[in-house]
Design a protein around this motif. Structure first.
Motif, PDB file in Angstrom:
ATOM      1  N   LEU A 217      -4.622 -46.075 -33.461  1.00  0.00           N
ATOM      2  CA  LEU A 217      -4.238 -46.067 -34.870  1.00  0.00           C
ATOM      3  C   LEU A 217      -2.814 -45.549 -35.072  1.00  0.00           C
ATOM      4  O   LEU A 217      -2.368 -45.381 -36.198  1.00  0.00           O
ATOM      5  N   GLY A 218      -2.117 -45.253 -33.966  1.00  0.00           N
ATOM      6  CA  GLY A 218      -0.739 -44.797 -34.082  1.00  0.00           C
ATOM      7  C   GLY A 218      -0.615 -43.326 -34.395  1.00  0.00           C
ATOM      8  O   GLY A 218       0.413 -42.874 -34.883  1.00  0.00           O
ATOM      9  N   LEU A 219      -1.682 -42.553 -34.116  1.00  0.00           N
ATOM     10  CA  LEU A 219      -1.642 -41.125 -34.412  1.00  0.00           C
ATOM     11  C   LEU A 219      -1.496 -40.291 -33.145  1.00  0.00           C
ATOM     12  O   LEU A 219      -1.653 -39.087 -33.170  1.00  0.00           O
ATOM     13  N   GLY A 220      -1.207 -40.940 -32.030  1.00  0.00           N
ATOM     14  CA  GLY A 220      -1.011 -40.199 -30.799  1.00  0.00           C
ATOM     15  C   GLY A 220       0.431 -39.725 -30.681  1.00  0.00           C
ATOM     16  O   GLY A 220       1.260 -39.953 -31.567  1.00  0.00           O
ATOM     17  N   ASP A 221       0.729 -39.081 -29.572  1.00  0.00           N
ATOM     18  CA  ASP A 221       2.092 -38.630 -29.300  1.00  0.00           C
ATOM     19  C   ASP A 221       2.946 -39.866 -28.991  1.00  0.00           C
ATOM     20  O   ASP A 221       2.697 -40.572 -28.020  1.00  0.00           O
ATOM     21  N   PRO A 222       3.949 -40.137 -29.833  1.00  0.00           N
ATOM     22  CA  PRO A 222       4.711 -41.389 -29.647  1.00  0.00           C
ATOM     23  C   PRO A 222       5.558 -41.397 -28.376  1.00  0.00           C
ATOM     24  O   PRO A 222       6.016 -42.461 -27.948  1.00  0.00           O
ATOM     25  N   ASN A 223       5.758 -40.233 -27.755  1.00  0.00           N
ATOM     26  CA  ASN A 223       6.629 -40.175 -26.577  1.00  0.00           C
ATOM     27  C   ASN A 223       5.866 -40.331 -25.269  1.00  0.00           C
ATOM     28  O   ASN A 223       6.451 -40.248 -24.193  1.00  0.00           O
ATOM     29  N   ILE A 224       4.551 -40.484 -25.369  1.00  0.00           N
ATOM     30  CA  ILE A 224       3.745 -40.594 -24.160  1.00  0.00           C
ATOM     31  C   ILE A 224       3.008 -41.919 -24.188  1.00  0.00           C
ATOM     32  O   ILE A 224       2.510 -42.332 -25.240  1.00  0.00           O
ATOM     33  N   VAL A 225       2.945 -42.590 -23.030  1.00  0.00           N
ATOM     34  CA  VAL A 225       2.224 -43.856 -23.011  1.00  0.00           C
ATOM     35  C   VAL A 225       0.724 -43.567 -22.868  1.00  0.00           C
ATOM     36  O   VAL A 225       0.311 -42.720 -22.079  1.00  0.00           O
ATOM     37  N   THR A 226      -0.074 -44.232 -23.703  1.00  0.00           N
ATOM     38  CA  THR A 226      -1.529 -44.095 -23.614  1.00  0.00           C
ATOM     39  C   THR A 226      -2.138 -45.488 -23.656  1.00  0.00           C
ATOM     40  O   THR A 226      -1.520 -46.432 -24.150  1.00  0.00           O
ATOM     41  N   TRP A 227      -3.371 -45.585 -23.154  1.00  0.00           N
ATOM     42  CA  TRP A 227      -4.048 -46.879 -23.159  1.00  0.00           C
ATOM     43  C   TRP A 227      -4.279 -47.353 -24.588  1.00  0.00           C
ATOM     44  O   TRP A 227      -4.173 -48.538 -24.886  1.00  0.00           O
TER      45      TRP A 227
END
Lengths: 277, 262, 329
Positions: A217-227
């Motif tokens: 949903l775009g609420l993660g840390d934008p500087n880290i790649v996540t699945w």
């Protein structure tokens, strides 16, 4: 210990889980050595299909980022967040559950109403609100996920403590005048912990899924790649380049399945020992 | 005693893997007469419950059975419920907690006698009256937890005899109950078996109970039949030392018999 | 019926302090945010002077102390007033009630699918423990249980909406279709198929696994042996004696999963662009509309409480042992 391993090997689920999680762990650990460059950096032509260019075996995304590098680094984030959130949730739950079960009376009642309150609020909504207020750094995401996961361990720990506190060695600790908190955390908690630990695999798997949903949903840390963010990114070109969403999703399935199977195998092997005794 | 109802020949039962397992029953020979009452006595682990389960063909799938169980008194192979009624030890667990008494008492009759819903209800009512459940009409709609242990066992007995079986197997039917209600259950079994002309196989560890209710006794120990014979002979002139010990340790001559034989 | 009403009243009363904890906790969580709704609003206007900000804060009561505002909030809540949404410029309750039906439809259908199909397949698996069908269903349900719902949603869209074109890709109904009555219901149902599957499949797997495990447990009970001793048909033993008992823990689980399902619908509504309650939460976060987010959390807590009340009633109807004294001793 060797006997335990022998029992574990006999459960096909457990072995499958061990293989899966070991592979993913290896991916996560080797990512910074195999792909030392920031996985969010642009390295090639955009939207390269998988198996087309040997330099990018799984292709590139819309911005020309290496999908394989993202996948490896994403495993790192997923495992890190999943395990940390489970540790925080189980520790917090065990402590609250021990205090509640050990104190009884109004304090127990009050703590359990707080547990109820956390259980009637959807954990994902709570995490959403928490991240939106506090920010989306990795430790805060871990905390946000743990907020929705600590009630299960708390209830289980309390139930265990209620039965343990009647036992002889606890009575003995009272007699020799130990401080109640010391009894609670030195005598009772360590004995209440094993059944709570059986929840580890479910909580890790749940945390991995929650983290993925948050970053989707775009609420993660934008500087880290996540699945989750890779799936969200691929969603924009779902019709033309579906592999961008499918590949990281398969990673998630493998990880959650691996953790479940490993947990089931361990619980089964432990249960078999208990039957023997 | 003409043709026996039931002939057990060379019966052995082993649980689990054959090499490691011990025999739950080994080489048992036993007859039950038509209309006869056999008490099977022994301590726990003597194989008496295994025998009862084997007769009713209720052994778990991992049990390996050898030898034969023949039913000369019956012109076909017996059907559970239709020909064999079975009463379990603990009525607290042998009744389904979420089904009504009416349903549980009548389901055997519906299955084997082909009764309609209405006829089955009438049959259940009649059975509950026979086992002396107060207010049977209301009991039909009630659930097991609403009854006392003794009443539950009466209900379980009613359910077991619903299809008029030829033989009733009662596995320790009183040992989960209070002393006070035990005598009532014993009197009920005695009356029902006499009125219905059923045969009775009573599994018990209580030799006093066996002596009051049965006309023949079979003594089991460690999966083997130690001794069998008509009740009076076996009690007065036991051939085996183990039987003698059982009698001496169980019968206290000052205590009244649970029921008068005869 | 009297027994059920008493149960409902007791549960409803005991929920009030829990709800107060939710309100207080959420209030202070959102309180700690840097910048309030007025800041967000001014940013969206492209800036504004201090005078305007002060006036706005006064209008919305944001100039008072936290505790007094909490008190105002709770007393307004008692009158079913959730406050004013800055982002939508409408009463929050209106905004939520407008979105709620879509979410309830989604959740209700997903729950029905998961519960009915899950318990049914669980019975099929548990009827013959260890059989081929049992093992297949067991492995299949575990794999399904590991699939993230939002990713499943995307895969379903890709397969059934993009490739096969069986179902629409997004939305709750065709826009401006002019359909009404039965046609409209069919249209909505067609839109719901994929999101309901995406949301419900995890729970389907969960219920299947629970049912199967429950039946394995109940096979060992004495009353099953008693039913076999009565010579009943296997079908009747499995359905009437075993499944009937194994269903009870599933009903409890239904209540425990209500909150998780509501959380799951946030993501599913985003994937399928369904204008529901969950998507509203995401919009509230994006617009930094704290009172709206607060209203959503409080409302979802109330919803979960209500669902659990219904579950309690259903459980009492299914299990005769609940809330009843001994009739005779």
């Amino acid at each position: 210990m060797r006997e335990f391993a022998a029992r574990f090997i006999r459960s096909p689920e457990g072995v499958a889980g061990l293989v899966l999680t070991t592979c993913l762990l290896a991916m996560a650990l080797s990512a910074p050595y195999l792909f030392p460059r920031d996985p969010l950096s642009i390295v090639g032509r955009p939207l390269l299909a998988p198996f087309a260019d040997p330099a990018f075996p799984l292709g590139t995304d819309r911005l020309g980022r290496d999908v394989l590098a993202g996948l490896m680094h994403g495993a790192r984030t997923s495992l890190l967040v999943g395990i940390s959130a489970a540790v925080v949730a189980i520790l917090a739950g065990a402590i609250v559950g021990t205090l509640a079960g050990f104190s009884s009376g109004w304090f127990d009642e009050a703590l359990m109403r707080v547990v109820d309150a956390f259980q009637i609020v959807p954990g994902f909504l709570l995490a959403l609100a928490f991240v939106s207020v506090m920010g989306a750094s990795l430790p805060l995401i871990v905390l946000a996920i743990a907020l929705g996961a600590w009630t299960g361990p708390a209830r289980l720990a309390r139930a265990e403590v209620l039965s343990i506190r009647e036992r002889d060695y606890v009575a003995a600790a009272w007699v020799i005048g130990m401080h109640p908190l010391e009894i609670a955390f030195k005598e009772v908690l360590p004995n209440a912990l094993p059944p709570v630990l059986a929840l580890v695999s479910v909580i890790v798997a749940g945390a991995v899924l929650t983290e993925a949903a948050l970053s989707f949903l775009g609420l993660g840390d934008p500087n880290i790649v996540t699945w989750g963010s890779m799936i969200a990114e691929g969603r924009n070109v779902l019709r033309t380049a579906p592999f961008l969403s499918i590949v990281p999703g398969l990673g998630l399935v493998a990880m959650v399945l691996g953790v479940y199977l490993l947990g089931e195998g361990l619980v089964e092997a432990l249960a078999r020992r208990r039957i023997r005794q | 005693m003409s043709k026996p109802l039931l002939q057990v020949r060379d019966l052995s039962v082993v649980y689990g893997r054959r090499n490691a397992a011990t025999h739950a029953l080994s080489t048992v020979d036993l007859d039950v007469a038509v209309g006869g009452r056999l008490a099977v006595i022994g301590e726990s682990g003597s194989g008496k419950t295994t025998l009862a389960l084997a007769l009713a063909r209720l052994l778990p799938p991992e049990a390996v059975v050898e030898g034969s169980i023949a039913w000369p008194g019956l012109d076909r192979s017996p059907v559970g419920g239709r020909d064999i009624g079975y009463v379990f030890q603990d009525p607290g667990s042998s009744l389904n907690p979420v089904l009504t008494i009416g349903e549980q008492v009548s389901e055997g009759a519906r299955r084997h006698l082909g009764l309609s819903r209405g006829a089955a209800k009438k049959r259940a009512l009649e059975l509950l009256e026979r086992v002396r459940i107060p207010d049977p009409e209301a009991a039909l709609r009630a659930y097991p937890h609403q009854f006392s242990g003794g009443q539950r066992q009466r209900i379980a007995i009613a359910a077991a005899i619903a299809a008029n079986p030829l033989v009733l197997i009662a596995d320790e039917p009183t040992s989960a109950l209070d002393m006070v209600v035990q005598a009532g259950i014993v009197r009920l079994l005695d009356r029902l078996v006499r009125d219905e002309g059923m045969s009775l196989i009573l599994i018990t560890h209580d030799i006093a109970l066996a002596s009051g209710l049965a006309d023949a006794i079979a003594v089991f120990r460690d999966g083997r039949l130690v001794e069998t014979g008509p009740t009076p002979q076996l009690l007065s002139r036991p051939a085996n030392a183990y039987t003698r010990m059982l009698i001496n340790s169980h019968i206290d001559f000052t205590s009244p018999r649970l029921i008068e034989a005869g | 019926m009297h027994r059920a009403l008493k149960l409902v009243r007791r549960r409803a009363l005991s929920s009030i302090p829990v709800l107060l904890i939710v309100v207080t906790g959420t209030f202070f969580l959102l309180e700690s945010a840097t910048g309030d709704a007025v800041d967000a609003y001014l940013v969206s206007l492209g800036g504004g002077d201090a005078e305007l900000a002060r006036n706005l804060r006064e209008t919305y009561g944001l100039d008072q102390s936290a505790w007094s505002r909490l008190w105002l909030y709770v007393s307004a809540l008692a009158r079913f007033d959730l406050g004013w949404s800055v982002a939508f410029n409408r009463p929050i309750l209106d905004v939520i009630l407008e979105r709620l039906p879509n979410t309830l439809l989604l959740m209700g259908s997903a729950t029905a699918l998961a519960f009915l199909l899950g318990s049914l397949l669980g019975i099929v698996a548990g009827a013959r423990p260890g059989s081929g069908v049992d093992r297949l269903l067991s492995v299949g349900s575990l794999a399904l249980y590991a699939v993230p719902s939002f990713w499943l949603g995307l895969v379903l869209i890709l397969l059934f909406a993009v490739q096969l074109r069986w179902f629409p890709t997004a939305g709750i109904e065709s826009i401006a279709s002019g359909k009404s009555g039965f046609d409209r219901a069919v249209d909505i149902a067609r839109h719901l198929v994929l999101p309901v599957c995406a949301l419900g499949f995890i729970y389907l797997a969960l219920f299947l696994r629970m049912m199967r495990a429950g039946m394995a447990e109940i096979w060992r009970q004495d009353f099953v042996l008693a039913a076999r001793a009565k010579g009943l048909a296997r079908r009747r033993i499995v359905l009437r004696h075993i499944a009937r008992n194994a269903l009870l823990p599933l009903v409890t689980m239904l209540g425990l999963q209500a909150a998780a399902m509501l959380g799951g619908s946030v993501v599913i509504e985003s994937v399928f662009a369904i204008p529901g309650f969950g998507r509203l939460a995401q919009e509230a976060v994006a617009a930094r509309d704290a009172p709206l987010l607060m209203g959503i959390i409080v409302m979802s807590a109330i919803l979960v409480i209500l669902v659990n009340l219904l579950i309690d009633l259903a459980y009492a109807a299914l299990d005769p042992r609940v809330g009843q004294g001994e009739r005779r001793t």
